[in-house]
Scaffold this motif. Sequence first.
Motif, mmCIF file in Angstrom:
data_model
loop_
_atom_site.group_PDB
_atom_site.id
_atom_site.type_symbol
_atom_site.label_atom_id
_atom_site.label_comp_id
_atom_site.label_asym_id
_atom_site.label_seq_id
_atom_site.Cartn_x
_atom_site.Cartn_y
_atom_site.Cartn_z
ATOM 1 N N ARG A 49 9.967 5.581 12.740
ATOM 2 C CA ARG A 49 10.337 4.166 12.861
ATOM 3 C C ARG A 49 11.695 3.908 12.226
ATOM 4 O O ARG A 49 12.529 3.189 12.787
ATOM 5 C CB ARG A 49 9.279 3.277 12.204
ATOM 6 N N TYR A 50 11.935 4.493 11.058
ATOM 7 C CA TYR A 50 13.218 4.326 10.370
ATOM 8 C C TYR A 50 14.360 4.913 11.204
ATOM 9 O O TYR A 50 15.413 4.292 11.352
ATOM 10 C CB TYR A 50 13.158 4.979 8.987
ATOM 11 N N ASP A 51 14.134 6.082 11.773
ATOM 12 C CA ASP A 51 15.151 6.685 12.648
ATOM 13 C C ASP A 51 15.463 5.779 13.837
ATOM 14 O O ASP A 51 16.621 5.625 14.226
ATOM 15 C CB ASP A 51 14.702 8.057 13.140
ATOM 16 N N HIS A 52 14.449 5.176 14.415
ATOM 17 C CA HIS A 52 14.647 4.267 15.553
ATOM 18 C C HIS A 52 15.422 3.024 15.125
ATOM 19 O O HIS A 52 16.278 2.533 15.874
ATOM 20 C CB HIS A 52 13.312 3.877 16.177
ATOM 21 N N LEU A 53 15.117 2.502 13.936
ATOM 22 C CA LEU A 53 15.851 1.342 13.432
ATOM 23 C C LEU A 53 17.328 1.680 13.221
ATOM 24 O O LEU A 53 18.212 0.918 13.610
ATOM 25 C CB LEU A 53 15.238 0.852 12.115
ATOM 26 N N ARG A 54 17.573 2.820 12.617
ATOM 27 C CA ARG A 54 18.960 3.238 12.379
ATOM 28 C C ARG A 54 19.703 3.434 13.691
ATOM 29 O O ARG A 54 20.890 3.114 13.796
ATOM 30 C CB ARG A 54 18.982 4.523 11.546
ATOM 31 N N HIS A 94 0.829 -1.192 0.000
ATOM 32 C CA HIS A 94 0.000 0.000 0.000
ATOM 33 C C HIS A 94 0.871 1.253 0.000
ATOM 34 O O HIS A 94 1.574 1.501 0.973
ATOM 35 C CB HIS A 94 -0.911 -0.006 1.230
ATOM 36 N N PRO A 95 0.815 2.047 -1.079
ATOM 37 C CA PRO A 95 1.527 3.322 -1.076
ATOM 38 C C PRO A 95 0.627 4.417 -0.488
ATOM 39 O O PRO A 95 -0.594 4.387 -0.665
ATOM 40 C CB PRO A 95 1.791 3.587 -2.556
ATOM 41 N N THR A 96 1.235 5.364 0.219
ATOM 42 C CA THR A 96 0.469 6.490 0.739
ATOM 43 C C THR A 96 1.361 7.713 0.895
ATOM 44 O O THR A 96 2.554 7.578 1.171
ATOM 45 C CB THR A 96 -0.203 6.164 2.091
ATOM 46 N N ALA A 97 0.752 8.870 0.715
ATOM 47 C CA ALA A 97 1.429 10.139 0.963
ATOM 48 C C ALA A 97 0.818 10.807 2.191
ATOM 49 O O ALA A 97 1.083 11.983 2.459
ATOM 50 C CB ALA A 97 1.320 11.051 -0.252
ATOM 51 N N ASN A 98 0.017 10.064 2.955
ATOM 52 C CA ASN A 98 -0.599 10.605 4.159
ATOM 53 C C ASN A 98 0.495 11.115 5.092
ATOM 54 O O ASN A 98 1.362 10.344 5.507
ATOM 55 C CB ASN A 98 -1.435 9.516 4.839
ATOM 56 N N PRO A 99 0.471 12.412 5.433
ATOM 57 C CA PRO A 99 1.548 12.984 6.250
ATOM 58 C C PRO A 99 1.738 12.289 7.602
ATOM 59 O O PRO A 99 2.873 12.153 8.065
ATOM 60 C CB PRO A 99 1.125 14.440 6.452
ATOM 61 N N ASP A 100 0.662 11.819 8.223
ATOM 62 C CA ASP A 100 0.785 11.131 9.509
ATOM 63 C C ASP A 100 1.516 9.796 9.345
ATOM 64 O O ASP A 100 2.359 9.438 10.166
ATOM 65 C CB ASP A 100 -0.594 10.892 10.146
ATOM 66 N N THR A 101 1.187 9.070 8.300
ATOM 67 C CA THR A 101 1.842 7.784 8.044
ATOM 68 C C THR A 101 3.302 7.987 7.674
ATOM 69 O O THR A 101 4.180 7.260 8.157
ATOM 70 C CB THR A 101 1.113 7.025 6.914
ATOM 71 N N VAL A 102 3.581 8.988 6.848
ATOM 72 C CA VAL A 102 4.960 9.290 6.467
ATOM 73 C C VAL A 102 5.769 9.662 7.702
ATOM 74 O O VAL A 102 6.888 9.187 7.898
ATOM 75 C CB VAL A 102 5.010 10.412 5.409
ATOM 76 N N ARG A 103 5.214 10.487 8.565
ATOM 77 C CA ARG A 103 5.896 10.904 9.802
ATOM 78 C C ARG A 103 6.153 9.695 10.711
ATOM 79 O O ARG A 103 7.241 9.528 11.254
ATOM 80 C CB ARG A 103 5.070 11.972 10.513
ATOM 81 N N ASP A 104 5.157 8.824 10.842
ATOM 82 C CA ASP A 104 5.300 7.633 11.686
ATOM 83 C C ASP A 104 6.405 6.723 11.156
ATOM 84 O O ASP A 104 7.253 6.261 11.915
ATOM 85 C CB ASP A 104 3.968 6.866 11.751
ATOM 86 N N CYS A 105 6.404 6.469 9.859
ATOM 87 C CA CYS A 105 7.428 5.587 9.281
ATOM 88 C C CYS A 105 8.805 6.238 9.300
ATOM 89 O O CYS A 105 9.813 5.547 9.474
ATOM 90 C CB CYS A 105 7.029 5.168 7.865
ATOM 91 N N SER A 106 8.867 7.548 9.157
ATOM 92 C CA SER A 106 10.149 8.247 9.271
ATOM 93 C C SER A 106 10.724 8.067 10.667
ATOM 94 O O SER A 106 11.920 7.814 10.834
ATOM 95 C CB SER A 106 9.986 9.735 8.968
#
Length: 98
Positions: A88-93, A74-86
């Motif tokens: 999550r990515y920072d936490h993974l890194r 599922h692709p999305t440009a929803n700002p809340d979802t983008v912020r959440d995944c950003s």
Amino acid sequence: MVISEAALHQETGGAETMRDQLGHLLAFEGNSRINIQVLPFSAGAHAGLQGAFNLYRFERDPDIVYTEGYGSGHPTANPDTVRDCSLRYDHLRAAVIV
């Protein structure tokens, strides 16, 4: 890219396939545009356990997140979802031992 250490150990396709896959990852070592990090087993429970995702950032267009589940994506440009995944990515890194 953050890849789980488990993906490097779980044999899929036999030893030759695993060697080829590791060789492919190592081929990016000299590429300054690509950074592959390995999330160690010792990270325990982490932000990536919620599922796979790809984060795409653009200069002139909205950022997009592509999430994956069993049998669907599922692709999305929803700002809340983008912020959440950003986040999550920072936490993974941050969980990667340097």
